[in-house]
Design a protein around this motif. Structure first.
Motif, PDB file in Angstrom:
ATOM      1  N   HIS A   1      54.752  42.635 -31.897  1.00 33.87           N
ATOM      2  CA  HIS A   1      53.593  41.995 -32.501  1.00 33.87           C
ATOM      3  C   HIS A   1      52.371  42.898 -32.341  1.00 33.87           C
ATOM      4  O   HIS A   1      52.008  43.272 -31.231  1.00 33.87           O
ATOM      5  N   ASP A   2      51.773  43.240 -33.473  1.00 28.47           N
ATOM      6  CA  ASP A   2      50.602  44.112 -33.480  1.00 28.47           C
ATOM      7  C   ASP A   2      49.400  43.296 -33.962  1.00 28.47           C
ATOM      8  O   ASP A   2      49.297  42.947 -35.141  1.00 28.47           O
ATOM      9  N   PHE A   3      48.491  42.988 -33.047  1.00 29.58           N
ATOM     10  CA  PHE A   3      47.363  42.134 -33.376  1.00 29.58           C
ATOM     11  C   PHE A   3      46.161  42.925 -33.898  1.00 29.58           C
ATOM     12  O   PHE A   3      45.066  42.376 -34.023  1.00 29.58           O
ATOM     13  N   SER A   4      46.379  44.198 -34.202  1.00 32.58           N
ATOM     14  CA  SER A   4      45.311  44.990 -34.815  1.00 32.58           C
ATOM     15  C   SER A   4      45.418  44.997 -36.337  1.00 32.58           C
ATOM     16  O   SER A   4      44.465  45.381 -37.021  1.00 32.58           O
ATOM     17  N   LYS A   5      46.549  44.566 -36.873  1.00 30.04           N
ATOM     18  CA  LYS A   5      46.767  44.579 -38.322  1.00 30.04           C
ATOM     19  C   LYS A   5      46.516  43.186 -38.893  1.00 30.04           C
ATOM     20  O   LYS A   5      47.414  42.363 -39.001  1.00 30.04           O
ATOM     21  N   ILE A   6      45.258  42.943 -39.259  1.00 32.51           N
ATOM     22  CA  ILE A   6      44.845  41.632 -39.761  1.00 32.51           C
ATOM     23  C   ILE A   6      45.000  41.586 -41.275  1.00 32.51           C
ATOM     24  O   ILE A   6      44.485  42.441 -41.992  1.00 32.51           O
TER      25      ILE A   6
ATOM     26  N   ARG B   1      57.328  30.670 -40.601  1.00 28.58           N
ATOM     27  CA  ARG B   1      56.356  30.668 -39.517  1.00 28.58           C
ATOM     28  C   ARG B   1      55.275  29.636 -39.831  1.00 28.58           C
ATOM     29  O   ARG B   1      54.961  29.388 -41.004  1.00 28.58           O
ATOM     30  N   SER B   2      54.716  29.057 -38.783  1.00 28.14           N
ATOM     31  CA  SER B   2      53.684  28.042 -38.952  1.00 28.14           C
ATOM     32  C   SER B   2      52.453  28.440 -38.142  1.00 28.14           C
ATOM     33  O   SER B   2      52.567  28.709 -36.945  1.00 28.14           O
ATOM     34  N   ILE B   3      51.296  28.504 -38.801  1.00 25.22           N
ATOM     35  CA  ILE B   3      50.048  28.891 -38.144  1.00 25.22           C
ATOM     36  C   ILE B   3      49.048  27.743 -38.235  1.00 25.22           C
ATOM     37  O   ILE B   3      48.770  27.244 -39.334  1.00 25.22           O
ATOM     38  N   ARG B   4      48.538  27.307 -37.091  1.00 25.06           N
ATOM     39  CA  ARG B   4      47.464  26.332 -37.089  1.00 25.06           C
ATOM     40  C   ARG B   4      46.187  27.021 -37.558  1.00 25.06           C
ATOM     41  O   ARG B   4      45.771  28.039 -36.989  1.00 25.06           O
TER      42      ARG B   4
ATOM     43  N   ARG C   1      62.166  38.505 -47.492  1.00 24.13           N
ATOM     44  CA  ARG C   1      62.591  39.907 -47.447  1.00 24.13           C
ATOM     45  C   ARG C   1      62.374  40.474 -46.052  1.00 24.13           C
ATOM     46  O   ARG C   1      61.502  40.038 -45.313  1.00 24.13           O
ATOM     47  N   GLY C   2      63.189  41.487 -45.699  1.00 23.98           N
ATOM     48  CA  GLY C   2      63.026  42.170 -44.425  1.00 23.98           C
ATOM     49  C   GLY C   2      63.493  41.384 -43.231  1.00 23.98           C
ATOM     50  O   GLY C   2      63.101  41.662 -42.101  1.00 23.98           O
TER      51      GLY C   2
ATOM     52  N   LEU D   1      54.064  38.190 -41.841  1.00 23.88           N
ATOM     53  CA  LEU D   1      54.653  38.359 -43.161  1.00 23.88           C
ATOM     54  C   LEU D   1      55.910  39.213 -43.135  1.00 23.88           C
ATOM     55  O   LEU D   1      56.455  39.560 -44.180  1.00 23.88           O
ATOM     56  N   GLU D   2      56.361  39.555 -41.931  1.00 25.21           N
ATOM     57  CA  GLU D   2      57.580  40.341 -41.766  1.00 25.21           C
ATOM     58  C   GLU D   2      58.726  39.437 -41.343  1.00 25.21           C
ATOM     59  O   GLU D   2      58.517  38.446 -40.639  1.00 25.21           O
TER      60      GLU D   2
END
Length: 449
Positions: free
Chosen positions: A382-387, A360-363, A352-353, A375-376
């Protein structure tokens, strides 16, 4: 204070009241920058040299100020500043002061102590933020026209960026006095091709040069040819950047390869760079040199840099950060030469969205985090404050890791044995291959080796 303005001099900012000159910060090609005091606190004023304080520059500033740009990544002009007692003395503009945490790129290239501890993660983050900042301008039809290493500042600890000297940005297609900085200018501008004008298309070349210098610590056209130039005068520069440019890693012409004795750094860094970035740089400085329409777009850089950032992991031997390849191929640590033990990865699917389904792939490195932008579907910034989630180590079992829910939503997880569990905010689920996580909102993930 030796400058055009004097300490204690009273100026006036249109609609913002009196401005008192405090000290000279520095000077550049267009004018001088001063710290000033206002009723709202300290600010900065860029005051133009008399020959550049003309009607056209005033018109550009008026247009920029009227836009009311509210993006915190830009030191945007806020108001025209004049000397009320001598209106003919010229003008400048008011802007916020650059915070001390931001360093200039020349400090990085000179390896000054202020940036000596910068990590690959911070550099890639800075590159990503830079791309997204300029994309914001371009998406509004505004060309920056003079992207270079003097206009971007970055925080060595976080990778945050700040774009300065925004007073030459104009609507794409409009005239501006500044065409760019020679070693960042597109070849057609350097050559002076008929009809060639600085704009968003030439910005793309300048952006690619800036990214290469940020990640490779050298210029993409500065190879063996540069070393053979005895005097880098205007004629030599026009050939190097305009009439005969050649990428140092051009796959079909090796005559401008970096010299192993004199230019070892760029050779080493190029070999450490993930394949997706090497491919984009090759496109930018082969096809893109000759054909402006083939230049790499901001969205392409954004996608590749984001992928590289999510693949960074730490060597278990020495702790150095390594940019891994998305294909999971074996790598040796550049610092201690040990073969990397790659952690498992989380494959996220977003339905969605997005203009189309995204993956996406995250190690899952011990320092890894899942952010809201993971998740978007389509991410503009990219906002690295929203964990959303964070890899954490078991408090009593060292070496065992889980994913802790840092969001406000309940996750649903399914293990490879078929059991299902809800993971409330603040709770942790053990990370094992085969684990399925439903984050909600059309985003789900699987942990793979």
């Amino acid at each position: 204070m030796n400058g055009m303005l004097k300490a204690g001099q009273i100026l006036e900012a249109e609609s913002l009241g009196k401005v008192t000159v405090e000290e000279l910060f520095g000077s550049g090609g267009q004018g001088e920058v001063y710290r000033v005091s206002t009723e709202r606190g300290d600010r900065a004023v860029k005051w133009y040299y008399p020959q550049l304080a003309d009607g056209r520059q005033r018109q550009i500033l008026d247009g920029l100020i009227d836009r009311g740009w509210a993006d915190d990544r830009f030191l945007w002009p806020k108001a025209i500043v004049v000397d009320p007692r001598n209106p003919q003395a010229g003008f400048g503009y008011l802007m916020d002061i650059r915070p001390d945490r931001f360093q200039d790129l020349p400090a990085l290239f000179r390896r000054l102590p202020s940036v000596s501890a910068v990590t690959p993660r911070a550099l890639v983050t800075a590159a990503l933020h830079t791309v997204e900042a300029y994309f914001t301008l371009h998406s509004k039809g505004i060309a920056y026209r003079d992207i270079n290493w003097g206009n971007i500042f970055f925080d060595p600890s976080t990778g945050d960026v700040l774009v300065c000297d925004n007073d030459n940005a104009v609507v794409d297609g409009e005239f501006a006095a500044v065409a760019g900085t020679m070693n960042f200018m597109a070849p057609e501008l350097v050559r002076g091709d008929g009809g060639a004008q600085p704009g968003t298309q030439t910005d793309l070349h300048s952006l690619a040069v800036l990214l290469f210098m940020l990640l490779m610590n050298d210029h993409p056209l500065h190879g063996a040819r540069l070393l053979r130039i005895h005097s880098l005068d205007e004629h030599a520069m026009r050939r190097l950047y305009g009439t005969d440019p050649l990428f140092v890693f051009d796959p079909s012409d090796t005559s401008n390869r970096p010299d192993p004795a004199e230019q070892q750094t760029v050779l080493t860094l190029w070999n450490l760079l993930p394949a997706n970035l090497r491919a984009l740089f090759t496109t930018a400085f082969t096809k893109g040199l000759a054909h402006p329409g083939d230049r790499v777009r901001e969205t392409q850089w954004q996608s590749a840099l984001s992928e590289v950032l999510d693949g960074i992991t730490c060597c278990t031997g020495c702790g150095q950060q390594i940019m891994t390849s998305s294909d999971g191929s074996a790598l040796d640590c550049w610092a201690c030469a040990r073969q990397l033990r790659l952690p498992p990865r989380m494959e996220i699917a977003i339905s969605r969205g997005a203009s189309r389904p995204r993956r996406r792939s995250i190690r899952l490195d011990p320092q890894a985090r899942v952010y809201a932008h993971h998740l978007e579907g389509d991410t503009e910034r990219h906002d690295f404050s929203k964990i959303v989630g964070e890899v954490t180590e078991h408090p009593t079992k060292p070496g065992r890791f889980g994913l802790t829910n840092r969001s406000g939503n309940v996750w649903t997880v399914r293990r490879d044995d078929g059991s299902v569990q809800d993971v409330a905010p603040g709770r942790t689920v053990a990370l094992r291959p085969g684990l399925l996580v439903e984050f909600g909102g059309g985003a789900e993930a699987e942990v793979r080796p």
